[in-house]
Write an enzyme that holds these catalytic residues in place. Structure first.
Site, short mmCIF file in Angstrom:
data_model
loop_
_atom_site.label_atom_id
_atom_site.label_comp_id
_atom_site.label_asym_id
_atom_site.label_seq_id
_atom_site.Cartn_x
_atom_site.Cartn_y
_atom_site.Cartn_z
N GLU A 280 1.78 -4.38 -5.78
CA GLU A 280 2.52 -5.25 -4.87
C GLU A 280 4.00 -4.86 -4.82
OE1 GLU A 280 1.12 -7.35 -2.91
OE2 GLU A 280 -0.85 -6.95 -3.79
N HIS A 283 4.76 -1.99 -2.45
CA HIS A 283 5.01 -2.33 -1.05
C HIS A 283 6.50 -2.60 -0.82
CE1 HIS A 283 0.93 -2.30 0.30
NE2 HIS A 283 0.54 -3.25 -0.53
N ASP A 365 -0.92 2.05 -4.02
CA ASP A 365 -1.79 2.41 -5.15
C ASP A 365 -1.19 3.57 -5.94
OD1 ASP A 365 -3.67 0.47 -4.71
OD2 ASP A 365 -5.10 1.78 -3.69
#
Length: 421
Positions: A280, A283, A365
């Site tokens: 997260e 991002h 990822d």
């Protein structure tokens, strides 16, 4: 001529979209059922057959339910437009209030109430039959009603002033109203990013500071390594509504906060939670969120400019079953019609919007794998897919239309191919 042509075009796209949704759903159901009897090889050692079959059955049930929802939504849309529903609603309100701002605001409010009421049976079935059947529903009927009431009140408090401003701009600022409305809308979106974590979200869920010191130290170490500052680490009582789990960060600028569902904390090990959070944070650090906001702003500007032209075209109204008011403002009706028909014309292009999103997921990822153990990310993904009963064998074409994230098998294979896991 233009009115009739637009009506025909609308019907063609309406049937095309409905047919495409049915075709995708049938493909998805067949594909999932064809792989139901065996866990994919890359997951065989991690996920039992019973969990794989539960995910298949849950996916099929949701997809079949979605077919009925698509048909119902098409019928409702047809009723509001070509069959004169919006026209009848506007006429009734016009007789009660006369023309003016009150009529326009009430038209949108009345539409929201009617469409919400028409969706209630589906919402109830989804929560208390479908989710209940597979063990995910944790809500009571009382909480469901309370959420609906609070959601309506919050929507009214926030939405009505914004609606009044937009309608005023449409009526008073000339041909470039859409540019001024876009500036207001963009500012509103940024304001909501600031207010949502601390003002709106607590109306629906309880947020408590994370008390697990070892996990807190691990997470703070991760944030230090990646250069991320948050206002706090919080646990949300998601379990009072659903057994699904997740983690996210919200807010803007110095108001950012990291939130974990309590269901996620109860299932994942600390190192797995760290890996999920690293994804997260990827991002954020890779500026995916800023890029998405930028795309949203550009698209909203383009669509508002299109609406600025359409609202002056008589065929736009008459082609959708509405007689525009002569000598009076039709701004609220234009907003409603545009919001109703836009998804019909854009759905066939849905895969284009997921290309960038999936690229961002792969990048996040890779970021997580470089700042935590990729094996922990893989382990966490497997657990989350199992706990959420997400199918491991989605139909690729269906997934391209509906899923912003790549399928689990693709994500994990990608991690292995890059040598990260």
């Amino acid at each position: 001529m233009l009115s009739s042509a637009f009506s025909v075009l609308f019907v063609v796209f309406l049937l095309l979209t409905l047919g495409l949704r049915y075709w995708l759903a049938r493909r998805h159901i067949r594909h999932v059922l064809a792989h139901r009897a065996q866990v994919p090889a890359e997951f065989a050692a991690r996920i039992p057959l019973s969990a794989h079959q539960k995910a298949a059955d849950y996916t099929v049930a949701k997809t079949r339910f979605g077919l009925w929802g698509a048909l119902w939504n098409t019928l409702v849309l047809t009723g509001f437009t070509l069959l004169g529903g919006l026209q009848a609603l506007s006429t009734a309100l016009l007789h009660a209030t006369g023309p003016g701002m009150v009529h326009q605001i009430l038209l949108i409010v009345a539409f929201a109430i009617v469409s919400g009421a028409l969706d209630l049976p589906f919402s109830y079935y989804r929560q208390f039959v479908l989710e209940e059947r597979f063990g995910f529903n944790k809500m009571t009927v009382g909480l469901w009603i309370a959420d609906a009431v609070k959601g309506g009140l919050v929507g009214a408090v926030i939405g009505l002033p914004l609606l009044w401003v937009v309608l005023t701009l449409m009526d008073k600022t000339g041909a470039l109203w859409w540019l001024y409305a876009w500036l207001v809308w963009s500012g509103f979106q940024l304001l909501m990013m600031v207010l949502y974590p601390t003002v709106i979200a607590p109306l629906f869920n309880k947020f408590t500071p994370l008390t697990d010191d070892k996990l807190k130290d691990r997470i703070e170490g991760l944030m230090t390594r990646v250069g991320f500052a948050a206002k706090g680490l919080f646990v949300m009582d998601g379990s009072k509504r659903s057994a699904h789990g997740n983690a996210y960060f919200s807010g803007f600028g110095s108001n950012k906060r990291i939130v974990f569902f309590d269901t996620l904390l109860s299932r994942l090990a600390p190192e797995e939670i760290e890996a999920v959070l690293a994804h997260e944070l990827g991002h954020f650090k890779l500026k995916h969120i800023i890029k998405r906001i930028g795309v949203l702003f550009v698209l909203s500007l383009a669509f508002l400019a299109l609406l600025g032209w359409l609202k002056t075209q008589v065929w736009f109204y008459t082609g959708l079953g509405v007689l525009p008011l002569l000598g009076q403002s039709n701004d609220a009706m234009a907003l409603l019609l545009f919001s109703l028909v836009l998804p019909v014309f854009t759905f066939p292009f849905s895969p284009l919007t997921s290309i960038t999103s999936r690229k961002h997921e792969f990048e996040a990822d890779a970021f997580a794998a470089s700042h935590s153990d990729a094996r922990d990310l893989v382990s966490a993904l497997v657990k989350m897919y199992e706990d959420n009963a997400s199918t491991l064998t989605p139909d690729p074409i269906h997934s391209a239309f509906y899923d912003s994230h790549p399928p689990a098998s693709v994500r994990i294979r990608h991690l292995h191919l890059t040598g990260a896991a």
